[in-house]
Design an enzyme around this catalytic site. Structure first.
Site, PDB file in Angstrom:
ATOM      1  N   ASP A 113       0.865  -1.179   0.000  1.00 13.76           N
ATOM      2  CA  ASP A 113       0.000   0.000   0.000  1.00 13.76           C
ATOM      3  C   ASP A 113       0.905   1.234   0.000  1.00 13.76           C
ATOM      4  OD1 ASP A 113      -2.457   1.510   0.315  1.00 13.76           O
ATOM      5  OD2 ASP A 113      -1.717   1.933   2.328  1.00 13.76           O
TER       6      ASP A 113
ATOM      7  N   THR B 129       0.308   4.695   0.767  1.00 12.23           N
ATOM      8  CA  THR B 129       0.246   5.583   1.917  1.00 12.23           C
ATOM      9  C   THR B 129       0.494   4.809   3.201  1.00 12.23           C
ATOM     10  OG1 THR B 129      -1.388   6.925   0.753  1.00 12.23           O
ATOM     11  CG2 THR B 129      -1.183   7.266   3.119  1.00 12.23           C
TER      12      THR B 129
ATOM     13  N   ASP C  96      -1.617  -0.211   6.312  1.00 12.40           N
ATOM     14  CA  ASP C  96      -1.864   0.317   7.648  1.00 12.40           C
ATOM     15  C   ASP C  96      -3.309   0.719   7.863  1.00 12.40           C
ATOM     16  OD1 ASP C  96      -1.934   2.489   5.978  1.00 12.40           O
ATOM     17  OD2 ASP C  96      -0.797   3.816   7.299  1.00 12.40           O
TER      18      ASP C  96
END
Length: 944
Positions: free
Chosen positions: A314, A316, A557
């Site tokens: 991912d 970000t 996250d």
């Protein structure tokens, strides 16, 4: 329970009445949510304690205690340790899943009976009017009914980096955060139906991480499980027949020994130590990673990342830190005061994340106070400010929203600057100025002032993690594919990917991904970077890669990553991420450093490579034990071991050395096929051991040797051959492995020599016939084991040829081996075998010497066996041009010369055998240090 209240009429200004709330509570339409626990403690204990093999082990344990033979029940403690170590990681995973909570708001504001009040999130009911302000977390899914600059951050849910400007009628998802403005929203879904809790429900489904080691061991246990019943009955019958038949054995009490013998054969078949050793290796690996700020939620996850061949990232929070950083400013039209205007934007109380990055670079400029200001809105994508009535107005915003098509026109100076910077994936804003100051009407209407001139183009970018590029380069070198998956703009994602070293031109817009699973799998094979990815698409993308045979890791996250992380073979979460993501992840990076992943790979490789090595020790026993049971059952022979005697070989030739070998540094790259390679040695080696012991027992029976002497000889054979197999699998020796092998052999000699241990293990002095038979049996067995290892290494080399072609796998040196070195290698193999067998014979001669020489003869004989074994084990290093191995063989050879000379003194007569070995090792030393051999060996410093 209905999840849609679009037709329910609720006064927004008044909210629900007390009666309305009571009716909904009675109907169960509340936001109280407590999902069933993923797995009960009882089920975990049941799965790890009440297994077939634990049942067999504990039953045998209990029988031996009942018979008063507690000395033979030592194996039961290994089963207890197995159950404990197996349960602990599952309890840890259960605890993490049970703590899963996306909703963590302390209190929420609702409007009831025209009064605004605060209540716990669980007391919200369907239809409630939520009062939302900046900093609030939305407790349940709701429909916006009134707004005043309301902006909500849904990045943890959807992956979209920017806050979303909400309008009346839009949906506010549970778990999202209000970042600006205020508003009201009517609850439309509560409890288990809410978006965040739906994520939690799916994430809570308990599953253990995939492990080739665990699956392979379980397969072996299954095979053994099918064999234990019939083999056990066969052995029990044979032992009763040896005792004179069932009736006679019962009448004279010899049935007790028959039962003990049968239990010994059954316990020998179960590779309890291999399961225990694997768990210990995982646990130690997890502890090492914990010291590097890496939390392992499930022990087999230590192995997992070493098997991964595609890692999905991912953007970000993984490649980037999730923060916007200021880039630069390009001045287009000189206007005094533009830097001071940027300082104000950076320090404004309602500045968003992007504007706040301007505070530091323009901190030295003049501080000015705003006379009129229009706050930034994600819908308008601009904000404005006037400082004095005659100073005009400043506007900061997206170029295309402030200047329209001019911002994308290559012929316009503004368009040229914007296009050039946007092509690199950087976010651009324009600072514009007009001579007309903002009026109150402009502010109320949120109207863009006229006469704007572009003053400067500003660039911003997400802050890339310092360790991202280096870590991705490592995975590329290891042949691990990279897929960057993000909910952000594909162009932005591609730019970040290029910044961290990926060679990509454009990002793939996930909104155009095919619905067909096979077509999706093809896209995933050919593309690396994906933007505008929805949470459910992330999971589909992981599944698509898995359908092509890939072992997939997923990092992230946000809550939007939770399902994909749960589905992936290896889920990795950042500690700064959501509770849901950390709970379902197999590994959590506690300090959010992406650079720890190579450490995890290295630890996993060490576990796999070392467990593969020690598994050959355990699986060899798993092969020879049932073979012995079947052969002795069919031939109606008394089993040649007591359970306590098997504890000697199990502990000192398998269990204890395996523990040390399993924890050694080992950077060997993971290659699939662990069980096949292990069995390619274990099966033929096990056959050799079983055939040797059966032949020995038949020979001893024909000579009328008493059973205690037969058992002692069989234990010596199994101990010597076991230590030889240990030395074979430990090659090439280094200081560490040499010390382990040597220490185990010394411990064996002590057990066979010290009267107290001999009495406990019921070891007796073998006579001359047994001594000769033991020596011959050992010699034949170790020669056959050497042959098995030679063939097996050639077989494994053929299966690994593709892996050796990878750039990250070092190729063997191609320097031609000098003739003296070749001669030395051959002589070391021959001399080591001969010395070991001579040592066995000399050791057993202690029973024919004076009592004052017994200890000396024992030590000299044991020393010759040990150093003969070590010299053969070190010979493999000579072939690899190891300077350490040359030094090691030199020292061992010198010791053997001294020991052989000592035998001449002790025997007080000339021995051609000892003399031949002295001459042989003198030739070895001369060949190793011949002038032509010196340049072949690497320096000792680099050889270990």
């Amino acid at each position: 329970m209905s999840s849609d209240i679009q037709n329910v009429d609720v006064d927004i200004a008044r909210g629900l009445s007390s009666d309305d709330v009571a009716r909904r509570v009675a109907a169960g339409q509340t936001n109280a949510y407590r999902a069933d626990t993923s797995r009960s403690a009882a089920s975990i204990i049941r799965a790890n304690v009440f297994t077939l093999f634990n049942g067999i082990v504990f039953a045998c344990f209990g029988i031996l205690f009942a018979l008063g033979r507690w000395q033979d029940a030592l194996f039961g403690f290994a089963a207890i340790a197995n159950a404990i170590i197996g349960s602990v990681p599952e309890f840890r995973a259960k605890a993490a899943l049970d703590k899963l909570a996306l909703m963590n708001a302390a209190a929420v504001r609702v409007r009831r009976d025209a009064v605004e009040s605060e209540i716990p999130p669980g007391e919200v009911v369907l239809g409630d009017i939520l009062v939302l302000r900046a900093g609030d977390q939305v407790p349940a899914d709701a429909r916006v009914v009134s707004v005043h600059g309301l902006e909500i951050d849904e990045s943890m849910l959807t992956g979209e980096a920017d806050a979303v400007d909400k309008k009346v009628g839009d949906e506010a998802l549970s778990g999202s955060i209000v970042v600006a403005g205020e508003g009201a929203a009517q609850v439309v879904r509560v409890g288990a139906d809410a978006y965040a809790n739906a994520f939690a429900d799916e994430a809570k489904r308990f599953s253990l991480v995939g492990s080739e080691l665990r699956d392979s061991i379980n397969r072996v246990l299954t095979w053994v499980g099918w064999a234990i019943g019939p083999i056990g009955l066969l052995v029990l019958n044979a032992q009763r027949q040896v005792a004179g038949g069932w009736r006679r054995a019962w009448d004279d009490g010899t049935w007790v020994q028959a039962v003990v013998n049968a239990i010994a054969s059954l316990i020998a078949m179960i590779p309890l130590g291999l399961v225990l050793m694997t768990s210990i290796a995982f646990a130690v690996g997890a502890a090492r990673l914990a010291s590097r700020k890496v939390l392992v939620n499930e022990l087999p996850a230590v192995e997992g990342l070493a098997r991964v061949d595609v890692i999905c990232l991912d953007k970000t929070g993984t490649l980037t830190e999730g923060e916007i950083t200021y880039g630069d400013a390009t001045e287009l039209t000189p206007v005094d005061g533009w830097r001071a205007a940027l300082r104000w934007y950076g320090a404004a109380p309602d500045a968003n994340a992007t504007a706040r990055t301007l505070a530091e670079p323009f901190a030295a400029e003049e501080q000015r106070d705003a006379a009129q200001a229009i706050a930034f809105s994600s819908a308008r994508k601009w904000s404005a400010v006037s400082f004095t009535e005659d100073d005009g107005a400043w506007v900061l915003g997206a170029p295309e929203m402030v200047f329209g098509t001019a911002a994308t026109d290559p012929g316009d100076p503004l368009g040229t600057a914007v296009i050039e910077r946007a092509s690199s994936g950087r976010r651009t804003l324009v600072l514009a100025h007009t001579a007309a100051s903002l009026t109150s009407d402009d502010v109320d209407a949120e109207r863009l002032p006229d006469g704007l001139v572009a003053v400067a183009v500003l660039t911003f970018r997400e802050k890339v993690r310092d360790d991202a590029a280096q870590t991705l380069a490592y995975f590329d070198e290891q042949g691990v594919g990279i897929r960057v998956i993000s909910g952000d703009n594909p162009r932005t994602v591609a730019a970040i990917a290029r910044e961290v070293g990926l060679d990509v031109a454009e990002g793939y817009d996930a909104r155009t991904l095919p619905e067909d699973d096979e077509a999706l799998a093809e896209v995933m094979e050919t593309s690396q970077v994906f933007g505008r990815v929805a949470p459910d698409q992330k999971k589909r993308m992981v599944v698509a890669l898995q359908s092509r045979g890939h072992t997939v890791a997923m990092t992230g996250d946000g809550v939007n990553d939770a399902l994909a992380i749960k589905t992936a073979d290896m889920g990795i979460a950042m500690n700064s991420g959501s509770a849901a993501t950390k709970a379902v992840a197999r590994i959590v990076l506690l300090d959010d450093k992406f650079s720890h992943l190579p450490d995890v790979v290295a630890e996993g490789r060490q576990v796999i490579a070392n467990i593969e090595r020690v598994s050959m020790l355990f699986l060899t026993k798993t092969v020879y034990a049932p073979l012995l049971a079947v052969l002795f059952g069919l031939l109606v022979l008394e089993f040649p071991f007591l359970p306590r005697q098997l504890s000697i070989t199990d502990g000192l030739t398998i269990g204890i050395p395996a523990f040390f070998l399993a924890l050694m540094p080992n950077a060997q790259r993971y290659i699939p096929g662990f069980l096949r390679r292990s069995l390619s040695f274990a099966i033929p080696a096990g056959i050799v051991v079983a055939a040797t012991l059966t032949t020995y027992t038949l020979l001893m029976r024909s000579q009328g040797i008493v059973i205690d002497e037969v058992r002692t000889g069989a234990t010596i054979i199994l101990a010597v051959v076991g230590i030889w197999i240990l030395g074979v699998l430990a090659r090439p020796l280094n200081r560490y492995k040499g010390a382990v092998v040597g220490a185990m052999f010394v411990a064996l000699v002590v057990i066979f020599t010290v009267p107290l241990s001999r009495a406990f293990f019921l070891l007796v002095d073998p006579g001359p016939v047994t001594a000769v038979a033991v020596t011959v049996a050992c010699f034949v067995a170790v020669c056959l084991v050497e042959l098995v290892r030679l063939v097996q290494r050639r077989y494994v080399a053929r299966t690994l040829v593709d892996a050796s072609e990878h750039a990250s796998v070092p190729h063997p040196r191609t320097v031609a081996r000098p003739v003296p070195v070749t001669i030395a290698v051959v002589l070391v193999y021959l001399g080591g075998l001969a010395s070991a067998m001579f040592g066995v014979l000399f050791l057993l001669s202690r029973y024919d010497v004076a009592s004052d020489l017994v200890l000396t003869v024992s030590l000299v004989g044991a020393g010759i066996i040990l150093f003969g074994l070590l010299s053969v084990a070190a010979a493999a290093g000579l072939s690899r041009a190891s300077g350490l191995s040359r030094l090691f063989v030199t020292l061992v050879g010198a010791v053997l010369i001294v020991l052989q000379a000592w035998t001449l003194v002790l025997a007080r007569e000339w021995s051609w055998w000892a003399t031949a070995q002295i001459v042989l090792y003198l030739l070895v030393l001369a060949a190793l240090w011949a002038p032509r051999a010196r340049g072949f060996f690497r320096p000792v410093l680099h050889a270990g």
